[in-house]
Design an enzyme around this catalytic site. Structure first.
Site, PDB file in Angstrom:
ATOM      1  CE1 TYR A 360      -3.392   2.717   0.642  1.00  5.91           C
ATOM      2  CE2 TYR A 360      -4.109   1.415   2.521  1.00  5.91           C
ATOM      3  CZ  TYR A 360      -4.300   2.471   1.657  1.00  5.91           C
ATOM      4  OH  TYR A 360      -5.402   3.280   1.807  1.00  5.91           O
ATOM      5  CG  ASP A 362       0.495   6.952   0.854  1.00  8.35           C
ATOM      6  OD1 ASP A 362      -0.530   6.358   0.475  1.00  8.35           O
ATOM      7  OD2 ASP A 362       0.698   7.291   2.036  1.00  8.35           O
TER       8      ASP A 362
END
Ligand code: UDP
Length: 395
Positions: A360, A362
């Protein structure tokens, strides 16, 4: 084949590798993408009727505390002074997110001091207070106590992941700060902002180099393409940023992903919700949040006659859907280990980005990890012949 490096996928990871390899290492780079545009999910375009910049794959907010990444991205774009703040609408009332002293006092109809609020939350966290839980459910309760967890996290998470919060990693909820002040900034990072002339202008500038050949509408798994997997692997070094399970033809099983459906609407009013993102944490509303894009750029002179909103719905990705979020259950983690072993055996192919590492990440993390890959793998290979092997897909 007249290229030194093939980059599969033109999201921020692929763009960063391609840019550094071309500009810093002087390599000829071919970057392919199966979509008709570059930029991966950070791509944006102006909505036709209103000219309002819309993030096609959901809202993207740039933020980082990594000085190297900040310096790097500023080579391609300036950033506005936008500071992200989110509100959440629970049972007919609007609260600030992430959970801060304002949220706590509004929820409990109180005027607690920071110390009193901490004491209250400690009581409400019960036996989980002071522990270090590994799953999202227990971590959420430990951080904010049961009543706030049930109001703002439980059903939102249910809609977002459709996976029992006990089966989700605690790291998902640790993304959100909890503050015992009235500071309601969504991110804690030192640097934050949106690209002044839009995401696409930024992303296109990264690829704008004579040594970078961008080929859109080009599927790596279509053997009729010049730069397909069958044609390039073993011939030219590859940086692959697509889904890792897809690369290995799902040999170890499918990794689970969440995808989102975005329903765009243009309304004939100036302002729909008064802010850029409103979350909907209640179970009886099917969407998770509504974005209103004009509010990302208050400095722009947008029309006052209309506004663009997008409702976001979340569901499991099927084959053919765009994968957005790795679900990362314990079964997924087992499969991922098997894929990492396969990746290690795949010489001259490096795996990166959110899809290639099943992490995950960014935007700033994808860029930081791409810069590290260039430093640690790609530059040593091209400057002194170090072998180009993945130490695992997590690098
Ligand atoms: N979350 C929540 N309620 C909210 C906002 C976030 O429960 O109002 C939880 C939810 O599990 C979500 C996670 O926190 O998946 C991370 O939220 P974030 O806003 O960072 O997600 P993103 O913007 O990447 O979709």
């Amino acid at each position: 084949m007249n290229t030194d490096l093939v980059v599969v996928g033109s999201g921020l990871f692929g763009l960063t590798v391609a840019e550094r390899a071309a500009r810093e290492l002087g390599l000829k780079v071919t970057m392919i993408d199966r979509r008709p545009h570059l930029g991966g999910n950070a791509y944006s375009e102006n909505e036709e009727r209103t000219g309002i910049e819309v993030h096609r794959y959901g809202a993207h907010l740039f933020h980082t505390s990594n000085e190297r990444v900040w310096e790097y991205v500023n080579r391609f774009t300036q950033f506005t002074n936008y500071v992200h703040r989110v509100y959440t609408r629970h049972q007919g009332e609007v609260y600030p997110m992430p959970i801060n002293l304002g949220t706590i006092n509004q929820f409990f109809r109180a005027a607690y001091s920071p110390g009193e609020a901490r004491e209250l939350i400690r009581e409400q966290a019960g036996e989980l207070a002071g522990t270090d839980p590994q799953n999202l459910n227990d971590k959420g309760i430990q951080l904010i106590g049961r009543p706030l967890y049930e109001a703002f996290i439980k059903h939102y998470t249910g809609k977002q992941w459709q996976t029992a919060p006990k089966d989700l990693p605690a790291s998902i909820i640790s993304r959100l700060p909890v503050r015992y002040t009235y500071d309601n900034r969504y991110f804690n990072d030192t640097h934050e902002g949106l690209p002044v002339d839009g995401y696409t202008a930024w992303l296109e500038r990264m690829a704008d180099h004579p040594n970078i050949d961008v080929r859109l509408d080009t599927d790596f798994f279509d053997d009729s393409q010049e730069f397909s997997k069958a044609n390039v692997v073993g011939q030219v070094p590859v940086v692959y940023t697509g889904p890792v399970d897809r690369y290995f033809d799902f040999a170890e099983g499918d990794l689970s992903w969440r995808t989102i459906d975005l329903e765009e609407e243009v309304l004939d009013i100036e302002d729909f919700q008064g802010t850029s993102v409103m979350n909907y944490p209640d179970a009886d509303v099917p969407y998770t949040r509504i974005h209103e894009f004009r509010h990302f750029h208050p400095e722009r002179d947008y029309t006052k006659d209309a506004t663009v909103i997008m409702r976001e719905f979340s569901r499991f990705a099927e084959k053919g859907d765009e994968p957005y979020y790795p679900v990362n259950t314990s079964q997924d983690r087992e499969k991922l280990l098997a894929y990492r072993d396969l990746a290690k055996g795949e010489s001259s192919v490096l795996f990166g980005g959110r899809l290639g590492t099943y992490k995950y990440l960014d935007m700033h993390m994808a860029i930081g990890s791409a810069l590290s890959m260039v430093d640690n793998k790609i530059a040593p290979h091209f400057t002194s012949g170090a072998p180009l092997t993945s130490g695992g897909v997590d690098e």
